[in-house]
Design an enzyme around this catalytic site. Structure first.
Site, short mmCIF file in Angstrom:
data_model
loop_
_atom_site.label_atom_id
_atom_site.label_comp_id
_atom_site.label_asym_id
_atom_site.label_seq_id
_atom_site.Cartn_x
_atom_site.Cartn_y
_atom_site.Cartn_z
N ASN A 124 -1.41 6.17 -4.61
CA ASN A 124 -0.54 5.01 -4.86
C ASN A 124 -0.89 4.26 -6.15
O ASN A 124 -0.63 3.08 -6.28
CB ASN A 124 -0.54 4.08 -3.65
N THR B 61 0.82 -1.21 0.00
CA THR B 61 0.00 0.00 0.00
C THR B 61 0.85 1.26 0.00
O THR B 61 0.57 2.21 -0.72
CB THR B 61 -0.94 0.00 1.22
N HIS C 279 -5.48 0.06 -7.21
CA HIS C 279 -6.13 -0.76 -6.18
C HIS C 279 -6.20 -2.18 -6.71
O HIS C 279 -6.47 -2.41 -7.89
CB HIS C 279 -7.56 -0.26 -5.91
#
Length: 148
Positions: free
Chosen positions: A112, A91, A115
């Site tokens: 980031n 993550t 997903h």
């Protein structure tokens, strides 16, 4: 065959990384059986991230995921949930290994890039939330004999 859900977030789409990320997925031998570029409604975002609704970052998370288009995908392959998580990385991009999507492209925990479902149960739930049954295709790759 196992399926999983991956979504390139607004930061990844906005940076023009869809092609690079899909290339990595396909180079691994994973089949893309559903994909769509879309904007995320607030209701969909709140449902998708519902497990975080009581956390202090929930509002920012919903605001971010609805801030621009995402590229949602259904992937298929043997052990694809675990393989997908390995390709995605941790993550926190700072803790992700080089060669992972987040390790190579992620900037912060909040931005980031991508997903990925964390379990088969989550994948089933997320696929049903993001895709209609008729949006998921079944086909054979010519490389299947070498991959599986």
């Amino acid at each position: 065959m196992e399926k999983t859900f991956l979504m390139i977030k607004p930061d990844g789409v906005g940076r023009g990384l869809i092609g690079e990320i899909v290339k990595r997925i396909e180079n691994k031998g994973i089949k893309v059986v559903g994909a769509k570029l879309m904007t995320v409604s607030e209701d969909l975002a709140k449902t998708h991230y519902g497990e975080h609704s009581e956390k202090p970052f929930f509002g920012e998370l919903v605001e971010f995921i609805t801030s621009g288009p995402v590229f949602a995908m259904v992937l298929e392959g043997d052990n694809v949930v675990e393989i997908g998580r390995t390709l995605v990385g941790k993550t926190n991009p700072a803790e992700s290994a080089p060669g992972t999507i987040r390790g190579d492209f992620g900037m912060t925990v909040g931005k980031n890039i991508i997903h990925g479902s964390d379990s088969v149960a989550s994948a089933d739930k997320e696929i049903a939330l993001w895709f209609k049954e008729e949006e998921i295709l079944s086909y054979d790759l010519v490389t299947s004999a070498w991959v599986y």
